[in-house]
Design an enzyme around this catalytic site. Structure first.
Site, PDB file in Angstrom:
ATOM      1  CE  LYS A   1      -3.960   1.905   2.545  1.00  0.00           C
ATOM      2  NZ  LYS A   1      -4.871   1.680   3.689  1.00  0.00           N
TER       3      LYS A   1
ATOM      4  CD  GLU B   1     -19.080  -2.014   9.025  1.00  0.00           C
ATOM      5  OE1 GLU B   1     -18.303  -1.173   8.512  1.00  0.00           O
ATOM      6  OE2 GLU B   1     -19.300  -3.144   8.520  1.00  0.00           O
TER       7      GLU B   1
ATOM      8  NE  ARG C   1     -21.681  -2.951   4.922  1.00  0.00           N
ATOM      9  CZ  ARG C   1     -20.557  -3.433   4.414  1.00  0.00           C
ATOM     10  NH1 ARG C   1     -19.406  -3.000   4.884  1.00  0.00           N
ATOM     11  NH2 ARG C   1     -20.564  -4.343   3.485  1.00  0.00           N
TER      12      ARG C   1
END
Length: 601
Positions: free
Chosen positions: A245, A328, A356
């Protein structure tokens, strides 16, 4: 010299020699750095997938082959390679490129995927559809990060994909060891073993998928070979690509927290002038202070520790800070379990991500009257992140939850107060919501009525404006405009918007008109609850609820999006004047009317 502008589509890319394709990578990285540091956006994730994106578009024939991205914030390079390099300068700007795949932008953007862990279910459905229709010459390729694979929905999809040996879904695992921050959990540990020497049999093979890798995700030749082999297997397969990354950008490579996951655009040089802090930092500082006197407080994040303001709490109380990954649903039910065990969890989420976990909030938390506090950042209009990230549904969804108490602070002072009040509740869930950006200056009350803050006392009883959350400054400006034209206006802020305070109903009964203003969708929002409470009390007072229209908003600035929704002071003042007297205020006569929902007792 080969230029990025010459790549008008994947066919141009496939026409290049391997050597020419390799020369594109540093040019793409330079374009990303030059552009995204100016516009703002997700820099680190895209710097890490440059070679992978090139290889994907050289091996597969998009859009005939379906290339799906999870999450879509890593698709900037995909946009460049599909003819949008010249438009990258408009990234996340009003009328410009979206920060996520957008079907209206390009036929190569198959799905508008900006919430994590969903792409494998998309791929499973697409592959099933092609199988039913007898289509055998189109690949379905799902690119998913190791961070997104911590989400439960991804594993539900893997359970189905691996069970069908004749369904050739190609899963490309972009393993950069991170979501926002380093990926955590047992699955992350398993990937670490796969990256090392003497790797054990991959978990994926046990689930029915062929496993190829690990592959150097920055070696285009190796990537192309692995992807071609995967395409020829004719069965579900996972290609494990190890990437870095932020690759090629020194600030990202040296940033151990998030590798420049998201960067802000360059400053315009304009200061707010009020010296205020961000809503997120005010919350984070207050929670850290509360942690000292409340050893039962536990902070929970779904892979968003720093963005949700939990960094300082984690530094002070690492044993009471839990990162569950991009999960979540698990975060909310685990919080209910912590509450059952005698703790007071604070679950910090972006408002749009709470969608969610609604079932877990409703039945695992509220049904059990679990004392869990939800802190919802990025509520209302967030702006440049686009349709999926505007938190315009939270106050509507939370109205449905029995026993939940909801606070919408207007400034830093009321945010601190609301948080302290929320964690003091022991008989059910609470929620505190606030927008993105700066708090602005504090807006003091001129008085209180049974716990309701009075922000302005009117010289009559024409209009009661109920300001909800961060709309207080706008509501006070509306009152100023109306007062200049002879109307008597009172502005109040209930601070706690659920349940509706009886004193607010009493105030409404004493005015000719009640207007509610919120940066939430009009349907089922706090304004609707206030109108219902007045109706239930037998009030004849008309109520006008102002909020965000129920459609997905394009990306743009918060101010512009609110104005477009009719939530500027000018629009609101004109609309209220016309409701009261059936005539326009002269200074606003050329402005279009705002859409409102109307209620009457």
């Amino acid at each position: 010299m080969l230029s990025l502008e010459s790549i008008q589509g994947p066919a141009d890319l496939r026409a290049l020699s391997p050597e020419q394709a390799g020369l594109l990578a540093p040019r793409i990285r330079q374009l990303l750095v030059d552009t995204v540091t100016r516009t703002g956006g997700h820099l680190g994730p895209n710097l890490g997938v440059v070679e992978l994106s090139i290889a994907l578009h050289r091996v597969f024939e998009s859009p005939r082959d379906r290339i799906l991205w999870d999450t879509g914030h890593q698709a900037y390079v995909h946009k460049i390679l599909t003819g949008r390099a010249g438009a990258l300068a408009t990234l996340r700007q009003a009328g410009g490129l979206s920060g996520y795949p957008s079907r209206k932008e390009s036929e190569h953007d198959v799905i508008e995927n900006s919430h994590a862990s969903t792409v494998l279910s998309w791929a499973d459905g697409l592959a099933r559809a092609q199988g039913i229709q007898g289509v055998v010459d189109r690949a379905v390729v799902a690119v998913i990060g190791d961070g997104a694979l911590t989400g439960g929905m991804a594993w539900e999809a893997l359970n189905n994909i691996g069970a069908a040996a004749d369904r050739p879904v190609i899963i490309v695992l972009n393993d950069n060891t991170r979501s926002y921050a380093p990926t955590i959990g047992a699955f992350a540990d398993h990937l670490a073993l796969l990256r090392g020497p003497g790797a054990p049999k991959a978990l994926f093979e046990s689930l029915g998928l062929a496993y190829l890798g690990p592959v150097d995700g920055h070696d285009i030749t190796s990537l192309e070979a692995a992807l071609r082999r995967a395409a020829g297997l004719g069965r579900p397969v996972l290609v494990h690509c190890v990437t870095e990354k932020g690759r090629g950008h020194t600030p990202a490579e040296q940033d151990e927290m998030d590798r420049c996951h998201a960067v802000r655009g360059r400053s315009t040089g304009k200061a707010s002038g009020d010296g205020s802090r961000s809503w997120t930092s005010v919350f984070g500082g207050e929670l850290a202070e509360l942690g000292a006197s409340r050893p039962d407080i536990v902070a929970i994040t779904a892979a968003m520790l720093a963005p949700t303001g939990l960094g300082e709490f984690a530094r002070r109380y690492p044993d009471r800070t839990i990162d569950v990954g991009i999960a979540e649903q698990h975060a909310v039910t685990a919080a209910a379990g912590l509450a059952l065990g005698g703790m007071h969890p604070v679950v910090a989420l972006y408002a749009t991500f709470l969608n969610r976990a609604f079932d877990q909030l409703l039945l695992d938390t509220a049904l059990h009257r679990a004392p869990v506090t939800f802190v919802l950042d990025r509520a209302g209009v967030t702006g440049d992140d686009g349709a999926s990230h505007n938190g315009m549904w939270d106050m509507s969804l939370l109205q449905l939850v029995p026993g939940l108490r909801l606070a919408a602070p207007r400034d830093a002072a009321t945010l601190r107060r609301a948080l302290r009040e929320a964690v003091a509740v022991h008989d059910g869930p609470t929620a505190v919501r606030f927008p993105k950006g700066s708090t602005g200056g504090d807006i003091p009350a001129v008085g209180t009525i049974a716990g309701i803050d009075v922000l302005r006392r009117g010289g009559g009883e024409d209009v009661l404006i109920v300001s909800l959350g961060a709309m207080a400054g706008t509501c006070l400006e509306v009152a100023d405009r109306l007062t200049r034209h002879g109307f008597g206006v009172t502005v109040v802020d209930p601070r706690w918007v659920k349940p509706v305070a009886p004193a607010l109903v009493e105030l409404g009964l004493n005015h000719r008109l009640v207007a509610t203003v919120e940066d939430n969708g009009r349907a089922g929002g706090a304004g609707s609850a206030i109108a219902q409470a007045l109706s239930d009390a037998g009030a004849a007072t008309p109520v006008r609820t102002f909020g965000i229209p129920q459609h997905f908003l394009e990306h743009g600035t918060r101010a512009d999006l609110l104005a477009g929704a009719g939530l500027s002071a000018q629009h609101l003042a004109r609309a209220l004047a016309e409701i009261l007297f059936g005539r326009e205020i002269e200074e606003l006569e050329h402005q279009p009317l705002v859409a409102v929902e109307q209620h009457s007792g």
